[in-house]
Scaffold this motif. Structure first.
Motif, short mmCIF file in Angstrom:
data_model
loop_
_atom_site.label_atom_id
_atom_site.label_comp_id
_atom_site.label_asym_id
_atom_site.label_seq_id
_atom_site.Cartn_x
_atom_site.Cartn_y
_atom_site.Cartn_z
N TYR A 234 0.82 -1.22 0.00
CA TYR A 234 0.00 0.00 0.00
C TYR A 234 0.85 1.27 0.00
CZ TYR A 234 -3.52 -3.42 1.28
OH TYR A 234 -4.35 -4.52 1.29
N GLY A 235 2.06 1.18 -0.54
CA GLY A 235 2.94 2.34 -0.57
C GLY A 235 2.34 3.52 -1.32
N ASP A 236 1.63 3.24 -2.43
CA ASP A 236 1.01 4.34 -3.19
C ASP A 236 -0.08 5.01 -2.37
OD1 ASP A 236 -0.51 2.04 -3.29
OD2 ASP A 236 -1.17 2.33 -5.36
N SER A 237 -0.88 4.21 -1.66
CA SER A 237 -1.92 4.79 -0.80
C SER A 237 -1.29 5.58 0.34
CB SER A 237 -2.81 3.69 -0.23
OG SER A 237 -3.49 3.01 -1.26
N LEU A 238 -0.20 5.06 0.89
CA LEU A 238 0.50 5.75 1.97
C LEU A 238 0.91 7.16 1.54
CD1 LEU A 238 2.02 5.84 4.72
CD2 LEU A 238 3.99 4.81 3.52
N PHE A 239 1.55 7.27 0.37
CA PHE A 239 2.04 8.57 -0.07
C PHE A 239 0.90 9.48 -0.55
CE2 PHE A 239 6.23 6.33 -0.59
CZ PHE A 239 6.85 7.02 0.45
N GLU A 240 -0.14 8.91 -1.10
CA GLU A 240 -1.31 9.73 -1.47
C GLU A 240 -1.88 10.41 -0.22
OE1 GLU A 240 -4.09 7.30 -3.50
OE2 GLU A 240 -2.88 7.11 -5.33
N ILE A 241 -1.96 9.64 0.86
CA ILE A 241 -2.49 10.17 2.12
C ILE A 241 -1.55 11.20 2.72
CG2 ILE A 241 -3.10 9.56 4.49
CD1 ILE A 241 -3.90 6.75 3.30
N LEU A 242 -0.24 10.91 2.70
CA LEU A 242 0.73 11.84 3.29
C LEU A 242 0.89 13.12 2.48
CD1 LEU A 242 3.59 9.42 4.44
CD2 LEU A 242 1.68 10.31 5.77
N ILE A 243 0.57 13.05 1.20
CA ILE A 243 0.70 14.25 0.34
C ILE A 243 -0.61 15.02 0.26
CG2 ILE A 243 1.11 15.06 -2.02
CD1 ILE A 243 3.13 12.74 -2.32
N THR A 244 -1.71 14.33 -0.08
CA THR A 244 -2.97 15.04 -0.33
C THR A 244 -3.95 14.98 0.84
OG1 THR A 244 -4.20 13.15 -1.25
CG2 THR A 244 -2.74 14.36 -2.75
N GLY A 245 -3.74 14.06 1.77
CA GLY A 245 -4.66 13.91 2.89
C GLY A 245 -5.65 12.78 2.71
N GLY A 246 -5.76 12.27 1.49
CA GLY A 246 -6.71 11.19 1.22
C GLY A 246 -6.23 10.31 0.09
N ILE A 247 -7.10 9.46 -0.39
CA ILE A 247 -6.78 8.54 -1.48
C ILE A 247 -7.25 9.16 -2.80
CG2 ILE A 247 -7.29 6.28 -2.49
CD1 ILE A 247 -7.38 5.18 0.35
N ILE A 248 -6.40 9.10 -3.81
CA ILE A 248 -6.72 9.65 -5.12
C ILE A 248 -7.66 8.69 -5.86
CG2 ILE A 248 -5.82 10.45 -7.34
CD1 ILE A 248 -4.93 12.22 -5.10
N GLU A 249 -8.80 9.20 -6.25
CA GLU A 249 -9.76 8.39 -6.99
C GLU A 249 -9.50 8.53 -8.49
OE1 GLU A 249 -13.52 9.87 -5.60
OE2 GLU A 249 -13.58 8.38 -3.97
N PRO A 250 -10.07 7.65 -9.32
CA PRO A 250 -9.89 7.78 -10.77
C PRO A 250 -10.29 9.18 -11.25
CG PRO A 250 -10.89 5.68 -10.24
CD PRO A 250 -10.84 6.44 -8.95
N GLY A 251 -9.43 9.78 -12.07
CA GLY A 251 -9.70 11.14 -12.53
C GLY A 251 -8.99 12.19 -11.72
N GLY A 252 -8.34 11.77 -10.62
CA GLY A 252 -7.52 12.69 -9.87
C GLY A 252 -8.19 13.35 -8.68
N THR A 253 -9.46 13.10 -8.45
CA THR A 253 -10.13 13.73 -7.31
C THR A 253 -9.76 13.01 -6.02
OG1 THR A 253 -12.08 12.33 -7.63
CG2 THR A 253 -12.09 14.50 -8.69
N ILE A 254 -9.80 13.77 -4.91
CA ILE A 254 -9.51 13.21 -3.60
C ILE A 254 -10.83 12.85 -2.94
CG2 ILE A 254 -8.39 13.65 -1.39
CD1 ILE A 254 -6.77 15.85 -2.87
N ASP A 255 -10.86 11.70 -2.27
CA ASP A 255 -12.09 11.25 -1.61
C ASP A 255 -12.39 12.16 -0.42
OD1 ASP A 255 -14.19 9.96 -0.56
OD2 ASP A 255 -13.17 8.09 -0.08
N ASN A 256 -13.14 13.24 -0.69
CA ASN A 256 -13.43 14.22 0.35
C ASN A 256 -14.51 13.77 1.33
OD1 ASN A 256 -11.57 16.23 -0.53
ND2 ASN A 256 -12.96 16.75 -2.21
N ASP A 257 -15.25 12.74 0.97
CA ASP A 257 -16.29 12.24 1.88
C ASP A 257 -15.67 11.49 3.05
OD1 ASP A 257 -18.25 13.29 0.29
OD2 ASP A 257 -18.44 11.46 -0.93
N ALA A 258 -14.46 10.96 2.83
CA ALA A 258 -13.79 10.21 3.89
C ALA A 258 -13.00 11.19 4.77
CB ALA A 258 -12.84 9.18 3.27
N GLU A 259 -12.62 10.69 5.93
CA GLU A 259 -11.82 11.50 6.86
C GLU A 259 -10.46 11.81 6.24
OE1 GLU A 259 -10.08 11.17 11.45
OE2 GLU A 259 -11.14 9.49 10.51
N GLN A 260 -9.99 13.05 6.40
CA GLN A 260 -8.71 13.45 5.84
C GLN A 260 -7.60 13.34 6.88
OE1 GLN A 260 -8.51 14.52 2.31
NE2 GLN A 260 -10.37 13.33 2.67
N SER A 261 -6.41 13.07 6.40
CA SER A 261 -5.28 12.91 7.32
C SER A 261 -4.90 14.25 7.95
CB SER A 261 -4.07 12.36 6.55
OG SER A 261 -2.92 12.40 7.36
#
Length: 426
Positions: free
Chosen positions: A74-101
């Motif tokens: 889950y290294g890609d998910s780890l860095f997505e969270i550490l950089i953007t605060g969440g997981i990058i969804e298809p199309g580049g949007t961040i899952d704003n409905d979920a809790e942010q880091s």
């Protein structure tokens, strides 16, 4: 019911103990789809135990979690969270409905000193888990292709972070190539982002180091490609970076561009001389290249000399043939050299270039004087230039050897000069 049917109904079917029943592919995919979210939730649950803004505690926690959370998977998910605060969804949007880091670069204070401290957390994590370095580069490259979808402040933080990542050599400049996508270039996103990256690097390191970073990924000559198509010329580049107070980058770019053109001139000229083109054709070609690349005679004379020497295979020539081959090549192309040695300055440049050539190739050491004499006889060098080189303009490399070699010829030149003065007096 007969006996056989009764036994079949009461005896259980055989079971293969220890054999796992393979899940259907559809079930596997459905479960896998939610695995990054499970990883995120586990990570954020650990972050909740840490006081907000305590980067030292975050760094220590990430170090420990590597033993329980599967960073390799889950290294890609780890860095997505550490950089953007969440997981990058298809199309580049961040899952704003979920809790942010609570810890992410997008939420950091938009100050270089603060962001630098955040990047140090990444640095320590990758030093501990070296395999994450490749994953960081890949994840960041994926994130960068969506910079047009983030808020300006988020993009600014991301650009500064990218600059610090490059300075720390956690990633290479190759990640910037993803910004060359048309939709990022035409609206100026690519140019704004790379400008911030370059400025961040220059605040930490020298222009030479930035040049090495770019050169290692063949980006030196492609900086202009980050500009929108209607602004893709040298004047626009100069005005842009000067307006950004980055004149040293402008100077570097222009110098590098000129060096690139020098390299092209050398390659083309070497081919022409090897193909035995006419001197007139060669001279005209060099003059055209000088005008196009804004080169001076002092800059092209060493290139011409190097091209002349490239026609001689000193490495594989028989020792008794080296002298004749070298002197023949010099005589053949002396008129070309003469055409660009039109001032004492360019003659000295040629003399110093010959000196370096003979110093760097031991097989040519003993032919220095004869090479100079050949250039003199063919009017590429004057007696005044040779005497000035002998007295003041010789280089340190091989000085003792070459001055000793030149003594008889220099003496002859001086005597010839004195006799000419006497004749003038008479």
């Amino acid at each position: 019911m007969n006996t056989t049917q009764s036994q079949a109904s009461t005896n259980p079917k055989p079971v293969l103990h220890g054999v796992r029943i393979k899940q259907r592919k559809g079930v596997q995919k459905a479960n896998a789809k939610h695995e990054p979210e499970i990883f995120r939730d586990n990570l954020l649950a650990q972050f909740k135990t840490i006081k907000k803004g305590d980067l030292e505690a975050i760094s220590s926690k990430l170090d420990i979690l590597g033993n329980t959370l599967d960073y390799r998977k889950y290294g890609d998910s780890l860095f997505e969270i550490l950089i953007t605060g969440g997981i990058i969804e298809p199309g580049g949007t961040i899952d704003n409905d979920a809790e942010q880091s609570p810890f992410c670069l997008f939420a950091a204070e938009n100050d270089a000193a603060v962001i630098k401290k955040y990047v140090e957390v990444f640095n320590r994590l990758i030093r501990r888990y070296k395999y994450l370095q490749r994953i960081l580069g890949e994840t960041l490259q994926n994130i960068l292709q969506y910079i047009n979808k983030y808020q300006p402040e988020e993009t600014s933080r991301l650009a500064k972070s990218t600059g610090f990542f490059i300075c720390n050599q956690l990633i290479s400049c190759s990640v910037l190539k993803v910004l060359l996508k048309d939709y990022l270039v035409k609206d100026g996103y690519a140019l704004d982002f790379t400008t911030t990256v370059f400025r961040t690097i220059l605040e930490e390191q020298s222009i030479e180091q930035l040049g090495r970073f770019l050169s290692s990924e063949d980006l030196n000559g492609r900086v202009i490609e980050f500009f929108p198509p209607n602004k893709r010329d040298e004047d626009c580049l100069v005005r842009h970076f000067e307006a950004e107070d980055m004149k040293e980058f402008v100077d570097y770019y222009l110098k590098n561009k000129k060096n690139s053109k020098k390299g092209s001139l050398l390659n083309e000229l070497s081919d022409q001389l090897t193909d035995d083109a006419t001197e007139t054709a060669v001279i005209n070609y060099v003059k055209g290249a000088m005008k196009e690349a804004s080169l001076t005679e002092a800059e092209v004379v060493p290139i011409i000399w190097q091209s002349v020497m490239s026609t001689v295979d000193v490495m594989n020539a028989r020792p008794d043939q080296i002298e004749s081959q070298v002197l023949r090549a010099i005589s053949r192309w002396s008129k070309t050299l003469e055409a660009f040695c039109t001032s004492p300055k360019t003659e000295i440049v040629l003399l110093q270039k010959v000196q370096l050539t003979c110093y760097e190739d031991v097989k040519l050491n003993k032919y220095f004087r004869k090479m100079i004499q050949t250039l003199y006889k063919n009017d590429a060098l004057s007696d005044n230039a040779i005497l000035y080189w002998n007295d003041k303009a010789h280089l340190a490399q091989g000085k003792t050897l070459f001055l000793k070699q030149m003594e008889p010829f220099v003496t002859w030149l001086k005597e010839n000069e004195e006799s000419s003065e006497e004749e003038d007096d008479d």
